[in-house]
Design a protein around this motif. Structure first.
Motif, PDB file in Angstrom:
ATOM      1  N   ALA A 196      -8.358 -32.417  -5.479  1.00 57.28           N
ATOM      2  CA  ALA A 196      -8.346 -32.814  -4.072  1.00 57.28           C
ATOM      3  C   ALA A 196      -8.421 -34.330  -3.969  1.00 57.28           C
ATOM      4  CB  ALA A 196      -9.536 -32.200  -3.344  1.00 57.28           C
ATOM      5  N   THR A 249     -12.084 -30.065  -1.687  1.00 55.82           N
ATOM      6  CA  THR A 249     -11.789 -28.644  -1.911  1.00 55.82           C
ATOM      7  C   THR A 249     -11.973 -28.296  -3.377  1.00 55.82           C
ATOM      8  OG1 THR A 249      -9.442 -29.035  -2.269  1.00 55.82           O
ATOM      9  CG2 THR A 249     -10.116 -28.546  -0.013  1.00 55.82           C
ATOM     10  N   SER A 309     -10.172 -21.338  -1.194  1.00 56.32           N
ATOM     11  CA  SER A 309     -10.867 -22.537  -1.655  1.00 56.32           C
ATOM     12  C   SER A 309     -12.177 -22.721  -0.894  1.00 56.32           C
ATOM     13  CB  SER A 309      -9.982 -23.771  -1.495  1.00 56.32           C
ATOM     14  OG  SER A 309      -9.566 -23.921  -0.173  1.00 56.32           O
ATOM     15  N   ARG A 328      -6.622 -20.205   1.946  1.00 57.34           N
ATOM     16  CA  ARG A 328      -6.267 -21.068   0.812  1.00 57.34           C
ATOM     17  C   ARG A 328      -7.071 -20.735  -0.454  1.00 57.34           C
ATOM     18  NH1 ARG A 328      -6.117 -25.961   4.757  1.00 57.34           N
ATOM     19  NH2 ARG A 328      -3.929 -25.934   5.295  1.00 57.34           N
ATOM     20  N   PRO A 361     -13.248 -34.122   3.682  1.00 56.73           N
ATOM     21  CA  PRO A 361     -13.475 -32.829   3.041  1.00 56.73           C
ATOM     22  C   PRO A 361     -12.866 -32.737   1.652  1.00 56.73           C
ATOM     23  CG  PRO A 361     -12.806 -32.520   5.310  1.00 56.73           C
ATOM     24  CD  PRO A 361     -12.632 -33.986   5.002  1.00 56.73           C
ATOM     25  N   ASP A 368     -12.461 -21.199   2.744  1.00 55.78           N
ATOM     26  CA  ASP A 368     -11.184 -21.074   3.440  1.00 55.78           C
ATOM     27  C   ASP A 368     -10.457 -19.924   2.745  1.00 55.78           C
ATOM     28  OD1 ASP A 368      -8.555 -21.223   4.346  1.00 55.78           O
ATOM     29  OD2 ASP A 368      -8.542 -23.427   4.378  1.00 55.78           O
ATOM     30  N   ARG A 425     -20.680 -26.503   3.413  1.00 54.46           N
ATOM     31  CA  ARG A 425     -19.606 -25.822   2.686  1.00 54.46           C
ATOM     32  C   ARG A 425     -19.208 -24.545   3.408  1.00 54.46           C
ATOM     33  NH1 ARG A 425     -21.120 -26.223  -3.731  1.00 54.46           N
ATOM     34  NH2 ARG A 425     -20.830 -28.462  -3.819  1.00 54.46           N
ATOM     35  N   ILE A 469     -14.415 -25.478   0.924  1.00 56.44           N
ATOM     36  CA  ILE A 469     -14.299 -26.781   1.578  1.00 56.44           C
ATOM     37  C   ILE A 469     -15.704 -27.373   1.693  1.00 56.44           C
ATOM     38  CG2 ILE A 469     -13.497 -28.039   3.617  1.00 56.44           C
ATOM     39  CD1 ILE A 469     -11.291 -26.440   2.126  1.00 56.44           C
ATOM     40  N   THR A 470     -15.853 -28.618   1.234  1.00 55.63           N
ATOM     41  CA  THR A 470     -17.145 -29.299   1.296  1.00 55.63           C
ATOM     42  C   THR A 470     -17.020 -30.547   2.153  1.00 55.63           C
ATOM     43  OG1 THR A 470     -17.713 -28.529  -0.926  1.00 55.63           O
ATOM     44  CG2 THR A 470     -18.969 -30.393  -0.063  1.00 55.63           C
ATOM     45  N   ASN A 471     -17.929 -30.671   3.115  1.00 54.05           N
ATOM     46  CA  ASN A 471     -18.037 -31.875   3.942  1.00 54.05           C
ATOM     47  C   ASN A 471     -19.371 -32.532   3.615  1.00 54.05           C
ATOM     48  OD1 ASN A 471     -15.684 -31.739   5.880  1.00 54.05           O
ATOM     49  ND2 ASN A 471     -16.553 -29.708   6.103  1.00 54.05           N
ATOM     50  N   THR A 523     -11.142 -31.317  -8.987  1.00 50.62           N
ATOM     51  CA  THR A 523     -10.644 -30.112  -8.340  1.00 50.62           C
ATOM     52  C   THR A 523      -9.220 -30.319  -7.840  1.00 50.62           C
ATOM     53  OG1 THR A 523     -11.455 -30.738  -6.154  1.00 50.62           O
ATOM     54  CG2 THR A 523     -12.959 -29.479  -7.571  1.00 50.62           C
TER      55      THR A 523
END
Length: 155
Positions: free
Chosen positions: A32, A151, A119, A117, A149, A114, A111, A121-123, A30
């Motif tokens: 990131a 993205t 996008s 942006r 995180p 955002d 998840r 975001i995954t933690n 991705t």
């Protein structure tokens, strides 16, 4: 092995290192950057057990409890986004004599979108359990960690 219908990842034959490679690959594709961290291992204690059968029963019970935590699909959070618990394990493995092991990774994935942006975001945080019975003697450790995180483009 992943059950496509339920999304459960119980009984996955891949080692935890493979899981990390898959997650890293998904985040790198991705665009990131991916980094992670972990805390020092913690000893786990259980028992004392009267015999090997009692220690083995503890490993099997732990496997059942952790397997039951797996969520087949992400669940919506009240504050927005989703959460999902994933469990990766080969189950309890018995060896010759009175030897048994149990290893599992319990992953917590959160998840959210955002919008600014555009996008997702995954933690991801994890707990890795490594337990063994040597006769009636139990030995175990718990490792905890996280991936920074990741993205991905929002649809």
């Amino acid at each position: 092995m992943t059950d496509e219908k339920s999304g459960r990842t119980i009984g996955d034959k891949r080692p935890a290192a493979t899981l990390s490679a898959v997650l890293a690959g998904a985040f790198f594709t991705t665009g990131a950057a991916l980094a992670s961290g972990s805390l020092p291992p913690e000893p786990l204690s259980a028992g004392p057990f009267a015999n090997f059968a009692a220690c083995l029963a503890y490993l099997e019970s732990t496997h059942r409890e952790q397997s039951a935590m797996a969520m087949p699909e992400p669940v919506t959070n009240p504050a927005g986004g989703t959460r999902q618990i994933r469990v990766y394990t080969n189950g309890v493995s018995q060896k010759e004599g009175e030897q048994a092991t149990y290893e599992a990774e319990v992953g917590y994935e959160f998840r959210h979108v955002d919008a600014e942006r555009r996008s997702i975001i995954t933690n991801y945080t994890w707990e890795r359990y490594s337990m063994a019975c040597h006769g009636a003697v139990f030995d175990g450790t718990l490792d905890r960690g996280y991936a920074l995180p990741g993205t991905a483009p929002a649809p």
